[in-house]
Design a protein around this motif. Structure first.
Motif, PDB file in Angstrom:
ATOM      1  N   UNK A  94       0.829  -1.205   0.000  1.00 47.30           N
ATOM      2  CA  UNK A  94       0.000   0.000   0.000  1.00 47.30           C
ATOM      3  C   UNK A  94       0.866   1.260   0.000  1.00 47.30           C
ATOM      4  N   UNK A  95       2.002   1.220   0.688  1.00 47.16           N
ATOM      5  CA  UNK A  95       2.930   2.353   0.639  1.00 47.16           C
ATOM      6  C   UNK A  95       3.388   2.597  -0.797  1.00 47.16           C
ATOM      7  N   UNK A  96       3.701   1.520  -1.495  1.00 40.79           N
ATOM      8  CA  UNK A  96       4.122   1.652  -2.896  1.00 40.79           C
ATOM      9  C   UNK A  96       2.989   2.209  -3.751  1.00 40.79           C
ATOM     10  N   UNK A 100       3.047   5.344  -6.305  1.00 42.44           N
ATOM     11  CA  UNK A 100       2.910   5.306  -7.765  1.00 42.44           C
ATOM     12  C   UNK A 100       1.555   5.810  -8.260  1.00 42.44           C
ATOM     13  N   UNK A 101       0.681   6.232  -7.327  1.00 42.06           N
ATOM     14  CA  UNK A 101      -0.597   6.797  -7.727  1.00 42.06           C
ATOM     15  C   UNK A 101      -1.734   5.809  -7.825  1.00 42.06           C
ATOM     16  N   UNK A 102      -1.483   4.527  -7.511  1.00 43.29           N
ATOM     17  CA  UNK A 102      -2.551   3.534  -7.526  1.00 43.29           C
ATOM     18  C   UNK A 102      -3.567   3.793  -6.417  1.00 43.29           C
ATOM     19  N   UNK A 103      -3.118   4.445  -5.357  1.00 44.78           N
ATOM     20  CA  UNK A 103      -3.987   4.973  -4.314  1.00 44.78           C
ATOM     21  C   UNK A 103      -3.643   6.446  -4.161  1.00 44.78           C
ATOM     22  N   UNK A 193      -8.431   3.665  -7.231  1.00 41.97           N
ATOM     23  CA  UNK A 193      -8.159   2.366  -6.618  1.00 41.97           C
ATOM     24  C   UNK A 193      -9.067   1.304  -7.229  1.00 41.97           C
ATOM     25  N   UNK A 194      -8.640   0.774  -8.362  1.00 45.08           N
ATOM     26  CA  UNK A 194      -9.435  -0.195  -9.103  1.00 45.08           C
ATOM     27  C   UNK A 194      -8.918  -1.611  -8.853  1.00 45.08           C
ATOM     28  N   UNK A 195      -9.839  -2.571  -8.882  1.00 46.43           N
ATOM     29  CA  UNK A 195      -9.458  -3.969  -8.726  1.00 46.43           C
ATOM     30  C   UNK A 195     -10.526  -4.820  -9.408  1.00 46.43           C
ATOM     31  N   UNK A 196     -10.194  -5.487 -10.520  1.00 42.76           N
ATOM     32  CA  UNK A 196     -11.196  -6.266 -11.265  1.00 42.76           C
ATOM     33  C   UNK A 196     -11.874  -7.336 -10.419  1.00 42.76           C
TER      34      UNK A 196
END
Length: 220
Positions: A94-96, A100-103, A193-196
């Motif tokens: 989650x820190x990463x 990187x902008x994923x969160x 924050x997407x997750x299929x």
């Protein structure tokens, strides 16, 4: 400069930092940062003295994080997540993602930039060792419905008791409003924050279904 001073300074400068060319950013990519943290955790697993040192460092960071995430990682706000009991590898991922902008959270992004590798490794170890507090069941009927939905849609990834793992969040005892909003966003596809997999498992859930799942897992 103290940890709190570094965090506040970095958060304040975040808007300027994101506007700078890539060459002026940190030499480490988000992926390299994650790899470095994983290596540090692996080293700590073999070295009790290093673990103790990292935990002390992590406890100092957590004292600052307590302003939002509560003492020992149990948030006092229903819309801010608990960190207590989370798997350390899941937390460092989650820190990463914030890097990187994923969160996205402007303050979190600034704070993470201010932390050293050992402070990051230490704080995820610290939170992993804290006891997460469960929420009492206030609506047994709703929670019972939530258990059925959880056993149908959630347990394969998050575990029978909602404890998660390296790739999936611990949701047992999690804050209710935070869980509701997170599930609704996965269902609607709003935000970054997407997750299929989460989208597929929440697509058919009504708001009442989500409330039921939240009531159940918060009580675990």
């Amino acid at each position: 400069m103290s940890l709190s001073s570094r965090i506040f300074l970095t958060a304040a400068l975040l808007g300027t930092l994101v506007a700078l060319p890539c060459a002026a950013q940190s030499a480490k990519s988000p992926e390299a940062m994650e790899a470095s943290l994983r290596n540090r955790l692996n080293e700590a697993a073999k070295d009790p003295k290093l673990t103790e040192t990292l935990l002390k460092s992590g406890q100092k960071v957590a004292a600052f994080c307590a302003n939002c995430h509560g003492q020992s990682g149990n948030s006092t706000s229903p819309d801010i997540p608990n960190l207590a009991g989370q798997n350390p590898v899941y937390l460092l991922v989650q820190l990463r993602k914030f890097t990187d902008g994923s969160r996205r959270n402007e303050f979190m992004e600034g704070m993470i930039k201010a932390l050293s590798t050992d402070e990051k490794a230490g704080v995820v170890l610290f939170y992993n060792r804290q006891q997460a507090l469960r929420h009492p069941v206030t609506n047994p009927t709703l929670a019972a419905k939530g258990k059925v939905l959880f056993n149908k849609n959630c347990f394969r990834c998050h575990g029978e008791n909602g404890l998660g793992g390296e790739n999936f969040a611990r949701i047992a005892g999690q804050q209710t409003t935070y869980l509701q909003r997170t599930l609704q966003r996965y269902r609607s596809g709003d935000g970054v924050r997407m997750d299929p997999l989460m989208a597929a498992n929440t697509k058919q859930l009504t708001n009442e279904d989500i409330d039921a799942v939240v009531a159940y897992v918060a009580s675990l």
